[in-house]
Scaffold this motif. Structure first.
Motif, PDB file in Angstrom:
ATOM      1  N   ALA A 126     -36.177 -13.939 -49.847  1.00 15.95           N
ATOM      2  CA  ALA A 126     -37.490 -13.369 -49.777  1.00 15.95           C
ATOM      3  C   ALA A 126     -38.088 -13.012 -51.225  1.00 15.95           C
ATOM      4  O   ALA A 126     -37.286 -12.957 -52.227  1.00 15.95           O
ATOM      5  CB  ALA A 126     -37.501 -11.916 -48.969  1.00 15.95           C
ATOM      6  N   SER A 127     -39.466 -12.793 -51.374  1.00 17.22           N
ATOM      7  CA  SER A 127     -40.056 -13.123 -52.679  1.00 17.22           C
ATOM      8  C   SER A 127     -40.252 -11.772 -53.424  1.00 17.22           C
ATOM      9  O   SER A 127     -41.363 -11.255 -53.602  1.00 17.22           O
ATOM     10  CB  SER A 127     -41.232 -13.799 -52.793  1.00 17.22           C
ATOM     11  OG  SER A 127     -42.259 -13.377 -51.988  1.00 17.22           O
ATOM     12  N   ASP A 128     -39.441 -10.925 -53.236  1.00 19.03           N
ATOM     13  CA  ASP A 128     -39.444  -9.503 -54.021  1.00 19.03           C
ATOM     14  C   ASP A 128     -38.093  -9.041 -54.699  1.00 19.03           C
ATOM     15  O   ASP A 128     -36.954  -9.761 -54.185  1.00 19.03           O
ATOM     16  CB  ASP A 128     -40.061  -8.506 -53.284  1.00 19.03           C
ATOM     17  CG  ASP A 128     -40.482  -7.473 -54.133  1.00 19.03           C
ATOM     18  OD1 ASP A 128     -40.362  -7.588 -55.457  1.00 19.03           O
ATOM     19  OD2 ASP A 128     -41.118  -6.410 -53.632  1.00 19.03           O
ATOM     20  N   PHE A 129     -37.576  -8.384 -55.423  1.00 14.73           N
ATOM     21  CA  PHE A 129     -36.540  -8.004 -56.281  1.00 14.73           C
ATOM     22  C   PHE A 129     -36.733  -6.671 -56.799  1.00 14.73           C
ATOM     23  O   PHE A 129     -37.796  -6.304 -57.225  1.00 14.73           O
ATOM     24  CB  PHE A 129     -36.244  -9.035 -57.300  1.00 14.73           C
ATOM     25  CG  PHE A 129     -37.153  -9.311 -58.118  1.00 14.73           C
ATOM     26  CD1 PHE A 129     -37.060  -8.690 -59.463  1.00 14.73           C
ATOM     27  CD2 PHE A 129     -38.172 -10.036 -57.935  1.00 14.73           C
ATOM     28  CE1 PHE A 129     -37.847  -8.850 -60.534  1.00 14.73           C
ATOM     29  CE2 PHE A 129     -39.132 -10.283 -59.043  1.00 14.73           C
ATOM     30  CZ  PHE A 129     -39.009  -9.704 -60.286  1.00 14.73           C
ATOM     31  N   ALA A 130     -35.388  -6.166 -57.250  1.00 21.83           N
ATOM     32  CA  ALA A 130     -35.380  -4.895 -58.037  1.00 21.83           C
ATOM     33  C   ALA A 130     -34.622  -5.544 -59.504  1.00 21.83           C
ATOM     34  O   ALA A 130     -33.738  -5.912 -59.393  1.00 21.83           O
ATOM     35  CB  ALA A 130     -34.505  -4.026 -57.490  1.00 21.83           C
ATOM     36  N   GLU A 131     -35.452  -5.364 -60.362  1.00 22.07           N
ATOM     37  CA  GLU A 131     -35.115  -6.114 -61.648  1.00 22.07           C
ATOM     38  C   GLU A 131     -33.707  -5.528 -62.228  1.00 22.07           C
ATOM     39  O   GLU A 131     -32.678  -5.988 -62.793  1.00 22.07           O
ATOM     40  CB  GLU A 131     -35.993  -5.682 -62.770  1.00 22.07           C
ATOM     41  CG  GLU A 131     -37.332  -6.525 -62.822  1.00 22.07           C
ATOM     42  CD  GLU A 131     -38.568  -5.955 -63.390  1.00 22.07           C
ATOM     43  OE1 GLU A 131     -39.172  -6.564 -64.492  1.00 22.07           O
ATOM     44  OE2 GLU A 131     -39.063  -4.761 -63.017  1.00 22.07           O
ATOM     45  N   ARG A 132     -33.370  -4.202 -61.970  1.00 21.88           N
ATOM     46  CA  ARG A 132     -32.127  -3.440 -62.595  1.00 21.88           C
ATOM     47  C   ARG A 132     -31.040  -4.147 -61.846  1.00 21.88           C
ATOM     48  O   ARG A 132     -29.811  -4.007 -62.330  1.00 21.88           O
ATOM     49  CB  ARG A 132     -32.352  -2.099 -62.388  1.00 21.88           C
ATOM     50  CG  ARG A 132     -33.472  -1.228 -63.145  1.00 21.88           C
ATOM     51  CD  ARG A 132     -33.500   0.204 -62.968  1.00 21.88           C
ATOM     52  NE  ARG A 132     -34.337   0.910 -63.910  1.00 21.88           N
ATOM     53  CZ  ARG A 132     -35.710   0.820 -63.675  1.00 21.88           C
ATOM     54  NH1 ARG A 132     -36.219   0.244 -62.522  1.00 21.88           N
ATOM     55  NH2 ARG A 132     -36.509   1.666 -64.406  1.00 21.88           N
ATOM     56  N   ASP A 133     -31.412  -4.606 -60.630  1.00 18.82           N
ATOM     57  CA  ASP A 133     -30.067  -5.124 -59.784  1.00 18.82           C
ATOM     58  C   ASP A 133     -29.752  -6.684 -60.203  1.00 18.82           C
ATOM     59  O   ASP A 133     -28.891  -7.098 -59.700  1.00 18.82           O
ATOM     60  CB  ASP A 133     -30.430  -5.045 -58.321  1.00 18.82           C
ATOM     61  CG  ASP A 133     -30.377  -3.677 -57.906  1.00 18.82           C
ATOM     62  OD1 ASP A 133     -29.747  -2.832 -58.254  1.00 18.82           O
ATOM     63  OD2 ASP A 133     -31.121  -3.332 -56.810  1.00 18.82           O
ATOM     64  N   LEU A 134     -30.563  -7.085 -60.850  1.00 19.13           N
ATOM     65  CA  LEU A 134     -30.502  -8.406 -61.312  1.00 19.13           C
ATOM     66  C   LEU A 134     -29.641  -8.526 -62.827  1.00 19.13           C
ATOM     67  O   LEU A 134     -29.393  -9.548 -63.298  1.00 19.13           O
ATOM     68  CB  LEU A 134     -31.759  -9.212 -61.628  1.00 19.13           C
ATOM     69  CG  LEU A 134     -32.507  -9.560 -60.010  1.00 19.13           C
ATOM     70  CD1 LEU A 134     -33.687 -10.277 -60.238  1.00 19.13           C
ATOM     71  CD2 LEU A 134     -31.443  -9.783 -59.063  1.00 19.13           C
ATOM     72  N   ALA A 135     -29.810  -7.374 -63.518  1.00 18.77           N
ATOM     73  CA  ALA A 135     -29.064  -7.638 -64.902  1.00 18.77           C
ATOM     74  C   ALA A 135     -27.800  -7.878 -64.840  1.00 18.77           C
ATOM     75  O   ALA A 135     -26.879  -7.676 -64.425  1.00 18.77           O
ATOM     76  CB  ALA A 135     -29.256  -6.021 -65.320  1.00 18.77           C
ATOM     77  N   GLY A 136     -27.730  -8.885 -66.049  1.00 20.40           N
ATOM     78  CA  GLY A 136     -26.327  -9.468 -66.249  1.00 20.40           C
ATOM     79  C   GLY A 136     -26.210 -10.604 -65.368  1.00 20.40           C
ATOM     80  O   GLY A 136     -24.835 -11.100 -65.870  1.00 20.40           O
ATOM     81  N   LEU A 137     -26.634 -10.993 -64.421  1.00 24.98           N
ATOM     82  CA  LEU A 137     -26.617 -12.184 -63.639  1.00 24.98           C
ATOM     83  C   LEU A 137     -26.644 -13.393 -64.313  1.00 24.98           C
ATOM     84  O   LEU A 137     -25.708 -14.281 -64.309  1.00 24.98           O
ATOM     85  CB  LEU A 137     -27.324 -12.010 -62.235  1.00 24.98           C
ATOM     86  CG  LEU A 137     -27.178 -10.881 -61.364  1.00 24.98           C
ATOM     87  CD1 LEU A 137     -28.137 -11.371 -60.006  1.00 24.98           C
ATOM     88  CD2 LEU A 137     -25.789 -11.170 -60.660  1.00 24.98           C
ATOM     89  N   ALA A 138     -27.719 -13.631 -65.080  1.00 27.23           N
ATOM     90  CA  ALA A 138     -27.749 -14.761 -65.822  1.00 27.23           C
ATOM     91  C   ALA A 138     -27.410 -16.176 -65.206  1.00 27.23           C
ATOM     92  O   ALA A 138     -26.385 -16.920 -65.803  1.00 27.23           O
ATOM     93  CB  ALA A 138     -27.123 -14.663 -67.311  1.00 27.23           C
ATOM     94  N   PRO A 139     -28.055 -16.545 -63.947  1.00 25.59           N
ATOM     95  CA  PRO A 139     -27.485 -17.710 -63.427  1.00 25.59           C
ATOM     96  C   PRO A 139     -27.828 -19.077 -64.251  1.00 25.59           C
ATOM     97  O   PRO A 139     -29.062 -19.032 -64.773  1.00 25.59           O
ATOM     98  CB  PRO A 139     -28.398 -17.623 -62.146  1.00 25.59           C
ATOM     99  CG  PRO A 139     -29.498 -16.858 -62.247  1.00 25.59           C
ATOM    100  CD  PRO A 139     -29.062 -15.986 -63.260  1.00 25.59           C
ATOM    101  N   ASP A 140     -27.072 -19.892 -63.740  1.00 26.97           N
ATOM    102  CA  ASP A 140     -27.498 -21.359 -64.260  1.00 26.97           C
ATOM    103  C   ASP A 140     -28.662 -21.826 -63.462  1.00 26.97           C
ATOM    104  O   ASP A 140     -29.560 -22.514 -64.070  1.00 26.97           O
ATOM    105  CB  ASP A 140     -26.460 -22.506 -64.356  1.00 26.97           C
ATOM    106  CG  ASP A 140     -25.468 -21.717 -64.993  1.00 26.97           C
ATOM    107  OD1 ASP A 140     -25.633 -21.626 -66.341  1.00 26.97           O
ATOM    108  OD2 ASP A 140     -24.301 -21.428 -64.568  1.00 26.97           O
ATOM    109  N   VAL A 141     -28.517 -21.748 -62.238  1.00 31.49           N
ATOM    110  CA  VAL A 141     -29.667 -22.097 -61.074  1.00 31.49           C
ATOM    111  C   VAL A 141     -30.096 -21.096 -60.349  1.00 31.49           C
ATOM    112  O   VAL A 141     -29.257 -20.268 -60.003  1.00 31.49           O
ATOM    113  CB  VAL A 141     -28.961 -23.218 -60.172  1.00 31.49           C
ATOM    114  CG1 VAL A 141     -30.141 -23.819 -59.132  1.00 31.49           C
ATOM    115  CG2 VAL A 141     -28.211 -24.352 -60.903  1.00 31.49           C
ATOM    116  N   ALA A 142     -31.324 -20.896 -60.125  1.00 33.39           N
ATOM    117  CA  ALA A 142     -31.960 -19.725 -59.511  1.00 33.39           C
ATOM    118  C   ALA A 142     -32.947 -20.453 -58.309  1.00 33.39           C
ATOM    119  O   ALA A 142     -33.718 -21.163 -58.516  1.00 33.39           O
ATOM    120  CB  ALA A 142     -32.788 -18.831 -60.216  1.00 33.39           C
TER     121      ALA A 142
END
Length: 255
Positions: A159-175
């Protein structure tokens, strides 16, 4: 591993302006035979019908373990799946599968033009077996990052929303990035690309008309085509080093 496997793709009127919340839930067994005959893990981002409809039947047929919110857990019970096959998660878990890990990420569901969403709500206990699409609420939303040993990290959002703080440090190669259903979420693409540390590859998802057959080229509603083109352009502007890959059905992609 399957993420939100929805193959039945029946008509609810969503793409014709005649959306019917009372549409009955059905499963296309032929489509499941062809496309989902084996699975060990099913990751559920949220429990709207176009994400969860086929999950119980695929899990029953394959024995796959289902990961999702507490709502997904209770809905699984309502469909008759054993509790031992259902794994409720909420975000923050890092699950070890030997040759890969799955990190569960707390997330948000996209908003429509009225800053709301279809069928909000959760299930805090086992309900009656769902009969219509309205019986499958959003039930909170998750994202997942799969990290393969000696391979890439792949981020999935449904789904097209997110919480930026919860994505910190993930740094995926593919999104795997969901198409916006509206502009209610401010600066969606620039904030998302920055939060994910500008992935090498961005794959738009949830942009096709999912009430049409799985044939190439995928069917895209005219307004969704405009939004897809805008998403691709926004990714290229915000993250010019990212490669944008718009996928087709029945096609394997290697990273």
């Amino acid at each position: 591993m399957l993420v939100d496997p929805y193959l039945s793709r029946y008509d609810t009127g969503l793409f014709t302006g005649a959306f019917d919340p009372a549409t009955g839930l059905t499963v296309d067994e032929t489509a499941l035979d062809r496309h989902a005959d084996r699975a060990t893990t099913i990751l559920v981002t949220h429990t709207h019908w176009d994400h969860f409809n086929d999950v119980p039947r695929i899990a029953e047929r394959t024995g796959a373990r289902v990961f999702g919110t507490l709502t997904a857990y209770h809905l699984g019970l309502a469909y008759g799946l054993p509790s031992g096959q259902l794994s409720p998660v909420k975000g923050g878990e890092v699950l070890d599968f030997g040759d890969h890990t799955v990190e569960v990420v707390s997330s948000l569901h996209s908003r429509n033009a009225s800053y709301s969403l279809a069928f909000p709500g959760v299930r805090v206990s086992r309900p009656a077996r769902p009969a219509t699409i309205a019986d499958l609420p959003e039930g909170d939303t998750l994202a997942y990052q799969v990290r393969v040993a000696d391979g890439p990290a792949v981020f999935f959002m449904g789904a097209s929303d997110f919480a930026e703080r919860d994505l910190a440090g993930l740094a995926p190669d593919v999104a795997m990035v969901a198409l916006q259903s509206s502009t209610a979420t401010a600066d969606y693409v620039p904030r998302l690309m920055a939060a994910l540390d500008y992935p090498r590859v961005v794959v738009p998802v949830h942009w096709d008309n999912f009430e049409t057959p799985l044939t190439n080229p995928p069917t895209v509603a005219p307004n969704d085509r405009q939004r897809l083109d805008a998403l691709v352009a926004a990714v290229r502007e915000a993250s010019p080093r990212s490669r944008v890959l718009v996928p087709e059905y029945h096609t394997a992609y290697h990273f």
